[in-house]
Design a protein around this motif. Sequence first.
Motif, mmCIF file in Angstrom:
data_model
loop_
_atom_site.group_PDB
_atom_site.id
_atom_site.type_symbol
_atom_site.label_atom_id
_atom_site.label_comp_id
_atom_site.label_asym_id
_atom_site.label_seq_id
_atom_site.Cartn_x
_atom_site.Cartn_y
_atom_site.Cartn_z
ATOM 1 N N LYS A 143 15.802 41.509 59.407
ATOM 2 C CA LYS A 143 16.714 40.574 60.074
ATOM 3 C C LYS A 143 18.108 40.775 59.486
ATOM 4 C CE LYS A 143 15.290 36.327 60.333
ATOM 5 N NZ LYS A 143 15.033 34.918 59.872
ATOM 6 N N SER A 144 19.052 41.167 60.312
ATOM 7 C CA SER A 144 20.394 41.487 59.822
ATOM 8 C C SER A 144 21.219 40.220 59.606
ATOM 9 C CB SER A 144 21.102 42.409 60.809
ATOM 10 O OG SER A 144 21.285 41.744 62.056
ATOM 11 N N GLY A 145 22.368 40.402 58.937
ATOM 12 C CA GLY A 145 23.272 39.278 58.720
ATOM 13 C C GLY A 145 23.803 39.169 57.308
ATOM 14 N N THR A 146 23.357 40.041 56.389
ATOM 15 C CA THR A 146 23.805 40.001 55.001
ATOM 16 C C THR A 146 25.251 40.480 54.888
ATOM 17 O OG1 THR A 146 21.562 40.375 54.188
ATOM 18 C CG2 THR A 146 23.363 40.854 52.674
ATOM 19 N N ILE A 147 26.039 39.772 54.081
ATOM 20 C CA ILE A 147 27.441 40.134 53.856
ATOM 21 C C ILE A 147 27.623 40.560 52.407
ATOM 22 C CG2 ILE A 147 29.831 39.337 53.854
ATOM 23 C CD1 ILE A 147 29.106 37.416 56.081
ATOM 24 N N TYR A 185 23.480 31.104 50.882
ATOM 25 C CA TYR A 185 24.838 31.060 50.352
ATOM 26 C C TYR A 185 25.215 32.369 49.652
ATOM 27 C CZ TYR A 185 24.315 26.050 51.139
ATOM 28 O OH TYR A 185 24.094 24.819 51.708
ATOM 29 N N THR A 186 26.504 32.516 49.377
ATOM 30 C CA THR A 186 27.008 33.676 48.650
ATOM 31 C C THR A 186 26.653 33.549 47.171
ATOM 32 O OG1 THR A 186 28.871 33.960 50.173
ATOM 33 C CG2 THR A 186 29.069 34.971 48.006
ATOM 34 N N HIS A 187 26.195 34.664 46.583
ATOM 35 C CA HIS A 187 25.869 34.674 45.156
ATOM 36 C C HIS A 187 26.459 35.917 44.493
ATOM 37 C CE1 HIS A 187 23.287 31.169 45.189
ATOM 38 N NE2 HIS A 187 22.760 31.621 46.312
ATOM 39 N N LEU A 188 26.789 35.762 43.231
ATOM 40 C CA LEU A 188 27.440 36.801 42.445
ATOM 41 C C LEU A 188 26.420 37.477 41.540
ATOM 42 C CD1 LEU A 188 30.365 37.922 41.605
ATOM 43 C CD2 LEU A 188 30.188 36.293 39.700
ATOM 44 N N TYR A 189 26.310 38.806 41.638
ATOM 45 C CA TYR A 189 25.373 39.576 40.820
ATOM 46 C C TYR A 189 26.147 40.501 39.890
ATOM 47 C CZ TYR A 189 21.524 37.910 43.695
ATOM 48 O OH TYR A 189 20.602 37.104 44.325
ATOM 49 N N THR A 190 25.797 40.475 38.603
ATOM 50 C CA THR A 190 26.508 41.257 37.595
ATOM 51 C C THR A 190 25.519 41.971 36.692
ATOM 52 O OG1 THR A 190 28.221 39.526 37.554
ATOM 53 C CG2 THR A 190 28.296 41.192 35.815
ATOM 54 N N LEU A 191 25.733 43.269 36.478
ATOM 55 C CA LEU A 191 24.954 44.061 35.531
ATOM 56 C C LEU A 191 25.897 44.619 34.477
ATOM 57 C CD1 LEU A 191 22.398 45.570 34.541
ATOM 58 C CD2 LEU A 191 22.981 47.404 36.143
ATOM 59 N N VAL A 225 26.691 38.797 47.398
ATOM 60 C CA VAL A 225 25.775 38.960 48.527
ATOM 61 C C VAL A 225 25.560 37.605 49.169
ATOM 62 C CG1 VAL A 225 23.470 39.676 49.258
ATOM 63 C CG2 VAL A 225 24.566 40.830 47.346
ATOM 64 N N LYS A 226 25.621 37.570 50.500
ATOM 65 C CA LYS A 226 25.306 36.337 51.227
ATOM 66 C C LYS A 226 24.300 36.661 52.321
ATOM 67 C CE LYS A 226 28.243 34.367 54.163
ATOM 68 N NZ LYS A 226 29.208 33.489 54.863
ATOM 69 N N HIS A 227 23.086 36.123 52.180
ATOM 70 C CA HIS A 227 22.044 36.289 53.199
ATOM 71 C C HIS A 227 22.128 35.098 54.153
ATOM 72 C CE1 HIS A 227 20.330 39.660 51.133
ATOM 73 N NE2 HIS A 227 19.892 38.962 50.105
ATOM 74 N N GLU A 228 23.172 35.044 54.972
ATOM 75 C CA GLU A 228 23.351 33.868 55.813
ATOM 76 C C GLU A 228 22.350 33.818 56.970
ATOM 77 O OE1 GLU A 228 27.318 33.854 57.392
ATOM 78 O OE2 GLU A 228 26.728 34.951 59.183
ATOM 79 N N GLN A 229 21.581 34.894 57.154
ATOM 80 C CA GLN A 229 20.556 34.920 58.208
ATOM 81 C C GLN A 229 19.225 34.384 57.688
ATOM 82 O OE1 GLN A 229 21.235 37.292 56.123
ATOM 83 N NE2 GLN A 229 20.158 39.201 56.462
#
Length: 403
Positions: A313-317, A159-165, A88-92
Amino acid sequence: MSRKHNFIACDLLLILYDHFADAWKSRWVESKHRSDYGKFVHTAGKFYGDVERSKGLQTSQDARFYSASSRFESISNKDQTLVIQFTVKHEQNIDCGGGYIKLFPADLNQEEMHGDSTYNIMFGPDICGPGTKKVHVIFNYKGKNHLINKDIRCKDDEYTHLYTLIVNPDNTYEVKIDNKKVESGSLEEDWDFLPLKKIKDPDAEKPDDWDEKENIDDPEDKKPEDWDVAENIPDPDAKKPDDWDDEMDGEWEPPMVTNPDYKGEWKPKQIDNPAYKGKWVHPEIDNPEYTADPEIYQYASIGVIGLDLWQVKSGTIFDNFLITNDPKLAEEVGNETWGATKDPEKKMKDSLEEEERKKREAEEVNKKDEDEDKEERDEEEDYDEEEEEEEEEETDSKLKDEL
């Protein structure tokens, strides 16, 4: 097993891998439950580690619900580890909105997917103001959604971050962010899936003579005879003003001051209570409503992954969706994707910010120059007007002299 394909289904190892390298619309279905869902676009965003490898699904419209899903071969995680991973990247610089995914049973009607659609697992970051910055880990158990009892803080930068379950068949779990463990434990202990194992014995009551007072007043301690003095007394140094008129002003009374001999409220000293029995603890018994469930972790059908969320606010990748039964494979994929692009991404963002800084400085310099030029022009115009006025005055003076 090659990872170049977007979907790979098999009994073991890799169930789904989608990194949006090609035509994602052929695999993803956008819900028609509402007519005003926000649109996803395929992009790497404003800054990235690799323009092609960093492409994912980005929310593109502010203040919208988003609802899209992708189907894969239905599986059950019975007797197997289940690993869910994505980036997930919340660049906004998101202020309020979801960044999580949902896993659904295979019978989901994708075109009718919405916020109340039954899902198996909801996992990922959720941010709303300074008070909510958490990682959701929600399991559907026997028709009810259960939230984790722990607070797992998510990343809130751009920044982009990696989420793992990781969900294990022994009813344990682990949550990782950027390939580092941030939480783990027992499904039974960290969620309220089952009734309590023990409950307070409804037939037990604290005895009437049970003394819980650890200390008591010393019965032999007596208040001194000179203890009772007033807290405030008339000021002995005060004198009635010379101009005080008793008839007009009333009887004069000196102002009150704190009594230096005042000792406060007397209380007897405390001693150990010889009858103290300690704090009474309500006895517990086995809860007759409790039944152990060794298969809390298990879902008979998992067949759809979806993005069902709200964003102000949009913009998440979203990118690099992975479902597997191998935590080591997930870690490797994480290193090959997020791990390989995180540093170049930061470098590009820093470069863009430096360019913006230089641009702002240049604009400030230009504005300053323009202001100075304008000031000089204004001064010249004022000077010219003064000269014209002086010339007019001189002409008027000559005419008067001639007359």
